[in-house]
Design a protein around this motif. Structure first.
Motif, PDB file in Angstrom:
ATOM      1  N   LYS A  89      -3.438  17.952  15.281  1.00  0.00           N
ATOM      2  CA  LYS A  89      -2.730  17.867  16.553  1.00  0.00           C
ATOM      3  C   LYS A  89      -1.695  16.752  16.526  1.00  0.00           C
ATOM      4  O   LYS A  89      -0.612  16.886  17.065  1.00  0.00           O
ATOM      5  N   GLU A  90      -2.055  15.637  15.895  1.00  0.00           N
ATOM      6  CA  GLU A  90      -1.170  14.464  15.812  1.00  0.00           C
ATOM      7  C   GLU A  90      -0.556  14.382  14.414  1.00  0.00           C
ATOM      8  O   GLU A  90      -1.192  14.743  13.429  1.00  0.00           O
ATOM      9  N   LYS A  91       0.670  13.883  14.327  1.00  0.00           N
ATOM     10  CA  LYS A  91       1.318  13.729  13.032  1.00  0.00           C
ATOM     11  C   LYS A  91       0.882  12.447  12.336  1.00  0.00           C
ATOM     12  O   LYS A  91       0.962  12.341  11.114  1.00  0.00           O
ATOM     13  N   LEU A  92       0.437  11.460  13.109  1.00  0.00           N
ATOM     14  CA  LEU A  92       0.002  10.181  12.563  1.00  0.00           C
ATOM     15  C   LEU A  92      -1.403   9.853  13.041  1.00  0.00           C
ATOM     16  O   LEU A  92      -1.827  10.322  14.097  1.00  0.00           O
ATOM     17  N   TYR A  93      -2.111   9.043  12.264  1.00  0.00           N
ATOM     18  CA  TYR A  93      -3.401   8.529  12.703  1.00  0.00           C
ATOM     19  C   TYR A  93      -3.500   7.063  12.294  1.00  0.00           C
ATOM     20  O   TYR A  93      -2.774   6.594  11.414  1.00  0.00           O
ATOM     21  N   SER A  94      -4.385   6.336  12.952  1.00  0.00           N
ATOM     22  CA  SER A  94      -4.617   4.929  12.641  1.00  0.00           C
ATOM     23  C   SER A  94      -5.966   4.788  11.955  1.00  0.00           C
ATOM     24  O   SER A  94      -6.957   5.376  12.388  1.00  0.00           O
ATOM     25  N   TYR A  95      -5.980   3.990  10.890  1.00  0.00           N
ATOM     26  CA  TYR A  95      -7.210   3.743  10.144  1.00  0.00           C
ATOM     27  C   TYR A  95      -7.521   2.260  10.231  1.00  0.00           C
ATOM     28  O   TYR A  95      -6.724   1.424   9.812  1.00  0.00           O
ATOM     29  N   VAL A  96      -8.678   1.930  10.801  1.00  0.00           N
ATOM     30  CA  VAL A  96      -9.042   0.543  11.079  1.00  0.00           C
ATOM     31  C   VAL A  96     -10.104   0.100  10.083  1.00  0.00           C
ATOM     32  O   VAL A  96     -11.153   0.729   9.966  1.00  0.00           O
ATOM     33  N   THR A  97      -9.816  -1.003   9.350  1.00  0.00           N
ATOM     34  CA  THR A  97     -10.755  -1.549   8.381  1.00  0.00           C
ATOM     35  C   THR A  97     -11.074  -2.997   8.723  1.00  0.00           C
ATOM     36  O   THR A  97     -10.312  -3.662   9.431  1.00  0.00           O
ATOM     37  N   TYR A  98     -12.169  -3.472   8.201  1.00  0.00           N
ATOM     38  CA  TYR A  98     -12.647  -4.829   8.443  1.00  0.00           C
ATOM     39  C   TYR A  98     -12.058  -5.782   7.407  1.00  0.00           C
ATOM     40  O   TYR A  98     -12.005  -5.470   6.220  1.00  0.00           O
ATOM     41  N   VAL A  99     -11.600  -6.949   7.868  1.00  0.00           N
ATOM     42  CA  VAL A  99     -11.098  -7.993   6.986  1.00  0.00           C
ATOM     43  C   VAL A  99     -12.022  -9.200   7.126  1.00  0.00           C
ATOM     44  O   VAL A  99     -12.044  -9.839   8.176  1.00  0.00           O
ATOM     45  N   PRO A 100     -12.818  -9.524   6.095  1.00  0.00           N
ATOM     46  CA  PRO A 100     -13.720 -10.668   6.211  1.00  0.00           C
ATOM     47  C   PRO A 100     -12.961 -11.981   6.113  1.00  0.00           C
ATOM     48  O   PRO A 100     -12.161 -12.173   5.201  1.00  0.00           O
ATOM     49  N   VAL A 101     -13.182 -12.871   7.067  1.00  0.00           N
ATOM     50  CA  VAL A 101     -12.605 -14.214   7.039  1.00  0.00           C
ATOM     51  C   VAL A 101     -13.722 -15.208   7.326  1.00  0.00           C
ATOM     52  O   VAL A 101     -14.691 -14.898   8.021  1.00  0.00           O
ATOM     53  N   SER A 102     -13.584 -16.408   6.789  1.00  0.00           N
ATOM     54  CA  SER A 102     -14.620 -17.408   7.001  1.00  0.00           C
ATOM     55  C   SER A 102     -14.395 -18.187   8.287  1.00  0.00           C
ATOM     56  O   SER A 102     -15.338 -18.684   8.895  1.00  0.00           O
ATOM     57  N   SER A 103     -13.140 -18.314   8.721  1.00  0.00           N
ATOM     58  CA  SER A 103     -12.837 -19.067   9.931  1.00  0.00           C
ATOM     59  C   SER A 103     -11.667 -18.409  10.650  1.00  0.00           C
ATOM     60  O   SER A 103     -10.766 -17.864  10.013  1.00  0.00           O
ATOM     61  N   PHE A 104     -11.672 -18.492  11.965  1.00  0.00           N
ATOM     62  CA  PHE A 104     -10.576 -17.936  12.753  1.00  0.00           C
ATOM     63  C   PHE A 104      -9.577 -19.008  13.159  1.00  0.00           C
ATOM     64  O   PHE A 104      -8.726 -18.771  13.996  1.00  0.00           O
ATOM     65  N   LYS A 105      -9.679 -20.173  12.576  1.00  0.00           N
ATOM     66  CA  LYS A 105      -8.733 -21.245  12.866  1.00  0.00           C
ATOM     67  C   LYS A 105      -7.741 -21.342  11.722  1.00  0.00           C
ATOM     68  O   LYS A 105      -8.080 -21.137  10.573  1.00  0.00           O
ATOM     69  N   GLY A 106      -6.506 -21.660  12.041  1.00  0.00           N
ATOM     70  CA  GLY A 106      -5.503 -21.838  10.998  1.00  0.00           C
ATOM     71  C   GLY A 106      -4.412 -20.787  11.058  1.00  0.00           C
ATOM     72  O   GLY A 106      -4.363 -19.935  11.930  1.00  0.00           O
ATOM     73  N   ASN A 107      -3.527 -20.847  10.084  1.00  0.00           N
ATOM     74  CA  ASN A 107      -2.366 -19.978  10.020  1.00  0.00           C
ATOM     75  C   ASN A 107      -2.703 -18.737   9.195  1.00  0.00           C
ATOM     76  O   ASN A 107      -2.796 -18.801   7.975  1.00  0.00           O
ATOM     77  N   PHE A 108      -2.863 -17.594   9.850  1.00  0.00           N
ATOM     78  CA  PHE A 108      -3.264 -16.380   9.152  1.00  0.00           C
ATOM     79  C   PHE A 108      -2.139 -15.795   8.316  1.00  0.00           C
ATOM     80  O   PHE A 108      -2.381 -15.187   7.298  1.00  0.00           O
ATOM     81  N   ALA A 109      -0.907 -15.983   8.751  1.00  0.00           N
ATOM     82  CA  ALA A 109       0.205 -15.444   7.977  1.00  0.00           C
ATOM     83  C   ALA A 109       0.235 -16.100   6.596  1.00  0.00           C
ATOM     84  O   ALA A 109       0.436 -15.439   5.583  1.00  0.00           O
ATOM     85  N   PHE A 110      -0.002 -17.389   6.551  1.00  0.00           N
ATOM     86  CA  PHE A 110      -0.033 -18.106   5.280  1.00  0.00           C
ATOM     87  C   PHE A 110      -1.217 -17.651   4.433  1.00  0.00           C
ATOM     88  O   PHE A 110      -1.086 -17.436   3.230  1.00  0.00           O
ATOM     89  N   CYS A 111      -2.362 -17.474   5.051  1.00  0.00           N
ATOM     90  CA  CYS A 111      -3.562 -17.029   4.326  1.00  0.00           C
ATOM     91  C   CYS A 111      -3.354 -15.647   3.741  1.00  0.00           C
ATOM     92  O   CYS A 111      -3.718 -15.377   2.602  1.00  0.00           O
ATOM     93  N   ARG A 112      -2.788 -14.726   4.503  1.00  0.00           N
ATOM     94  CA  ARG A 112      -2.570 -13.370   4.024  1.00  0.00           C
ATOM     95  C   ARG A 112      -1.545 -13.363   2.894  1.00  0.00           C
ATOM     96  O   ARG A 112      -1.641 -12.573   1.968  1.00  0.00           O
ATOM     97  N   LEU A 113      -0.540 -14.243   2.966  1.00  0.00           N
ATOM     98  CA  LEU A 113       0.450 -14.329   1.895  1.00  0.00           C
ATOM     99  C   LEU A 113      -0.225 -14.739   0.598  1.00  0.00           C
ATOM    100  O   LEU A 113       0.014 -14.163  -0.452  1.00  0.00           O
ATOM    101  N   LEU A 114      -1.116 -15.733   0.662  1.00  0.00           N
ATOM    102  CA  LEU A 114      -1.861 -16.138  -0.522  1.00  0.00           C
ATOM    103  C   LEU A 114      -2.742 -15.006  -1.026  1.00  0.00           C
ATOM    104  O   LEU A 114      -2.852 -14.779  -2.227  1.00  0.00           O
ATOM    105  N   ASP A 115      -3.358 -14.293  -0.098  1.00  0.00           N
ATOM    106  CA  ASP A 115      -4.248 -13.193  -0.458  1.00  0.00           C
ATOM    107  C   ASP A 115      -3.487 -12.112  -1.223  1.00  0.00           C
ATOM    108  O   ASP A 115      -3.934 -11.630  -2.257  1.00  0.00           O
TER     109      ASP A 115
END
Length: 134
Positions: free
Chosen positions: A95-121
Motif C-alpha cells: 500500500k505504501e511506497k516507503l516504510y520505516s525500520y527502527v533498530t536499537y542503538v546501544p549506548v552507555s550514556s545519554f550525556k555528551g555530543n552524539f554527533a561526535f560519537c556517531r562520527l567516531l563510530d
C-alpha cells in the motif's frame, strides 16, 4: 496579485535516509498502569517513527523489542537510542511506497555530543556501546 508559483512536488522515493534519535520513554509511559507499560512503549516508538519519517508502515527490529522488554513489562528504560531508516518497499502489493525500520542503538550514556560519537563510530567501525563525553 499572486505570483505564479510552481506546483512541483518533491518525490519522497528519493528520500531514503537513516537518522538516529533519542526517545524519552519515561514521559511516554509515565502514569500508564504497570502491566501495560512495555506494550505502550512499543506503540509509542511506532508513533514516534511514523511522525519523524512520515511513513505509515513502521517495522520494529527484534533487537529493539528485546531491549524494551529486557527489564520486564513494568520497568522501561527512561531513554532509548534508536536508528530509524526509511526504505523503499519492494513488495508488489504494498500500500505504501516507503516504510520505516527502527533498530536499537546501544549506548552507555545519554550525556555528551552524539554527533561526535556517531562520527567516531562510523569512521572506526566500532560496534560496541561507546561513552563519548568530550
Amino acid at each position: 496579485m499572486a505570483k505564479d508559483q510552481k506546483t512541483t512536488k518533491r518525490s519522497t522515493l528519493a528520500d531514503v535516509v537513516t537518522r538516529e534519535y533519542t526517545i524519552h520513554m519515561h514521559k511516554l509511559v509515565f502514569g500508564r498502569s504497570l502491566r501495560k507499560r512495555a506494550p505502550h512503549a512499543i506503540k509509542a516508538v511506532k508513533a514516534f517513527a511514523e511522525k519523524a519519517m512520515g511513513t505509515k508502515d513502521v517495522r520494529i527490529d527484534a533487537g529493539l523489542n528485546k531491549a524494551i522488554w529486557a527489564r520486564g513489562v513494568k520497568h522501561i528504560d527512561h531513554r532509548i537510542r534508536v536508528r530509524i531508516a526509511r526504505k523503499r518497499n519492494d513488495e508488489e502489493d504494498a500500500k505504501e511506497k516507503l516504510y520505516s525500520y527502527v533498530t536499537y542503538v546501544p549506548v552507555s550514556s545519554f550525556k555528551g555530543n552524539f554527533a561526535f560519537c556517531r562520527l567516531l563510530d562510523y569512521k572506526f567501525n566500532i560496534n560496541q556501546p561507546i561513552s563519548c563525553i568530550p
